[in-house]
Design an enzyme around this catalytic site. Structure first.
Site, PDB file in Angstrom:
ATOM      1  CB  SER A  58      -1.038  -0.058   1.268  1.00  0.00           C
ATOM      2  OG  SER A  58      -1.942  -0.778   0.999  1.00  0.00           O
ATOM      3  N   GLY A 292       4.022   9.425   6.009  1.00  0.00           N
ATOM      4  CA  GLY A 292       4.409   8.421   5.519  1.00  0.00           C
ATOM      5  C   GLY A 292       3.466   7.410   5.102  1.00  0.00           C
ATOM      6  CG  HIS A 293       0.799   4.650   2.911  1.00  0.00           C
ATOM      7  ND1 HIS A 293       0.335   3.616   2.984  1.00  0.00           N
ATOM      8  CD2 HIS A 293       0.075   5.432   2.351  1.00  0.00           C
ATOM      9  CE1 HIS A 293      -0.985   3.392   2.953  1.00  0.00           C
ATOM     10  NE2 HIS A 293      -1.424   4.773   2.440  1.00  0.00           N
ATOM     11  CG  ASP A 294       3.235   1.550   8.015  1.00  0.00           C
ATOM     12  OD1 ASP A 294       4.382   1.955   8.048  1.00  0.00           O
ATOM     13  OD2 ASP A 294       2.214   1.928   9.079  1.00  0.00           O
ATOM     14  N   GLY A 295       3.088  -0.556   4.189  1.00  0.00           N
ATOM     15  CA  GLY A 295       2.434  -1.497   3.141  1.00  0.00           C
ATOM     16  C   GLY A 295       2.575  -2.903   3.482  1.00  0.00           C
ATOM     17  N   GLY A 299       3.313 -11.812   2.378  1.00  0.00           N
ATOM     18  CA  GLY A 299       4.768 -12.263   2.710  1.00  0.00           C
ATOM     19  C   GLY A 299       5.656 -11.048   2.491  1.00  0.00           C
TER      20      GLY A 299
END
Length: 444
Positions: A58, A292-295, A299
């Site tokens: 993401s 920011g962002h996390d994705g 896995g």
């Protein structure tokens, strides 16, 4: 911080969390450093290098937001334009509220569109067909009134980009963002990799710590939401451009950059971040909000943070499900080293006693995604369990204030954090919010 000590600490944390390979890049006022450790695939000799590409998941959404922002800067779009102005597919939608969904709503996950729409012909990547299918799903709430994380919304944004530029989303992100920054395009479906190695994904077993390679599933039409891959160094380059501090020309005018950063009223991404802007999360720290962002993918994980005040950027990529837990330790290690990285860590209240668990049982739905909360009949000691239609199974603990945590039983991942939502008038639980997604209670 010395590069050697950072690499040693990264290697230590990767080993501790059974992560086969990882990259960490940090850039601040005094310069930058980058470390790459481990292997591309567990049991194979190919090492992770600074050039190895990892699926961004993401974090791709931040790049899609940057494409939209460039089009806004050029006068081709406006953040408060209704999406229907550009999408014939939204005209005559079954839910009349769809006509008032704006680009700002889509970028900030306040559109009310369901989270993870997959059309019956999901193998077909045609964005126009996808948008037409999404228009038939209806929406969860009045646009702009609440936050509900939506991959669907970002696929629709990809269609808007296509309609305005006469380019595919992939061509637009390459020409408007990646190429100007000198980033070699790489996508999880293999397109545009240009010879770059793409790290394999791994699931880490919760009981044994073993990392097993797994296939990465992503519907082809979802590329604008999660289709990009690259390195931690690439993420630093991208973030520096959003700060107007990159080595090359800034992608956006200061006014548009500021618009991306501003918190959107009503966007409360409980458990994901402390606030939300246009394509960027807000993460608190003693030094103020980081952006920011996390994705996550099947896995792998990617994490990006940057501070608009001092220009510091931090990026981590991993090729394992345990990367989310590793990220928390990386944040702690950087804070100890004097880099106060922002990360959302809501305080979890004490667990509610088993005899006082409120009526939260039943089915909750967001589009085709259904969650079920019930007692774990085959594991009485576990108490409650949380399942969905994909096979996910997690032990669920209800805490005071209707907050809950859910820990997967099949993989070593950080527990999900969510909350149950009540109707103010009746006090009855009517919805849940998990990983930022809202789901309506449809049966008890």
């Amino acid at each position: 911080m010395a590069a050697g000590s950072v690499a040693d600490r990264l290697r230590e944390l990767a080993r501790e969390h059974s992560v086969p390979g990882a990259q960490l890049a940090v850039h601040g006022p005094q310069g930058g450093l980058s470390a790459a450790v481990g292997v591309v695939r567990a049991g194979a000799p190919a090492p992770v290098t600074p050039e190895t590409a990892f699926p961004y998941g993401s974090v791709t959404k931040a790049f899609t937001a940057a494409v939209v922002a460039r089009l806004v800067a050029d006068g081709d779009l406006a953040f408060d334009d209704p999406a229907v102005d550009y999408l014939a597919e939204f005209e005559g939608a079954e839910d009349e509220r769809m006509a008032s969904v704006t680009l700002r709503n889509l970028l900030s996950h306040t559109s009310g569109l369901i989270a993870d729409h997959e059309p019956d012909d999901s193998a077909n990547a045609d964005p126009a067909r996808y948008a037409a299918s999404a228009a038939r799903t209806g929406i969860l709430h009045e646009p702009g009134s609440a936050f509900s994380y939506s991959n669907t919304g970002y696929v629709v944004l990809g269609r808007v980009v296509e309609a305005v530029t006469d380019m595919t989303w992939r061509q637009a992100v390459e020409r408007l963002v990646l190429n100007p920054l000198g980033i070699r395009p790489c996508f999880v479906d293999g397109g545009g990799a240009g010879g770059r190695a793409l790290a394999d994904c791994h699931a880490v077993r919760h009981d044994t710590g073993r990392a097993d390679p797994v296939g990465l599933y992503l519907p082809r039409s979802w590329a604008p939401a999660a289709g990009l891959a690259g390195s931690a160094d690439d993420l630093v380059t991208f973030a520096r451009s959003l700060l107007g501090a990159g080595p090359g020309p800034a992608l956006l005018d200061p006014e548009v950059r500021e618009a991306l950063r501003e918190r959107v009223p009503g966007a409360d991404p409980f458990g994901m971040a402390d606030g939300w802007g246009l394509g960027l999360g807000h993460y608190g720290s003693p030094a103020g909000d980081w952006l920011g962002h996390d994705g996550t993918v099947d896995g792998g994980t990617a994490h990006l943070r940057f501070h608009p005040g001092n220009g510091t950027v931090v990026a981590l990529t991993t090729n394992a499900t345990a990367g989310t837990r590793m990220w928390a330790d990386v944040v702690d290690a950087l804070r100890e080293a004097g880099v106060p990285v922002g990360d959302s860590r809501p305080e979890v209240p004490p667990p509610t006693g088993a005899e006082a668990v409120p009526d939260v049982f039943g089915d909750y739905r967001n589009g085709d995604t259904a969650f079920t909360v019930r007692r774990a009949a085959d594991r009485p000691a576990a108490g409650l369990e949380f399942t969905d239609g994909s096979g996910l199974r997690a032990d669920l603990t209800v805490h005071d204030g209707l907050v809950f945590t859910a820990r997967r039983t099949d993989a070593d991942e950080a527990p999900y954090l969510g909350r149950f939502v009540t109707d103010p008038a009746s006090g009855r639980v009517t919805a849940m919010q998990l990983a930022g997604r809202a789901a309506t209670r449809v049966s008890a």
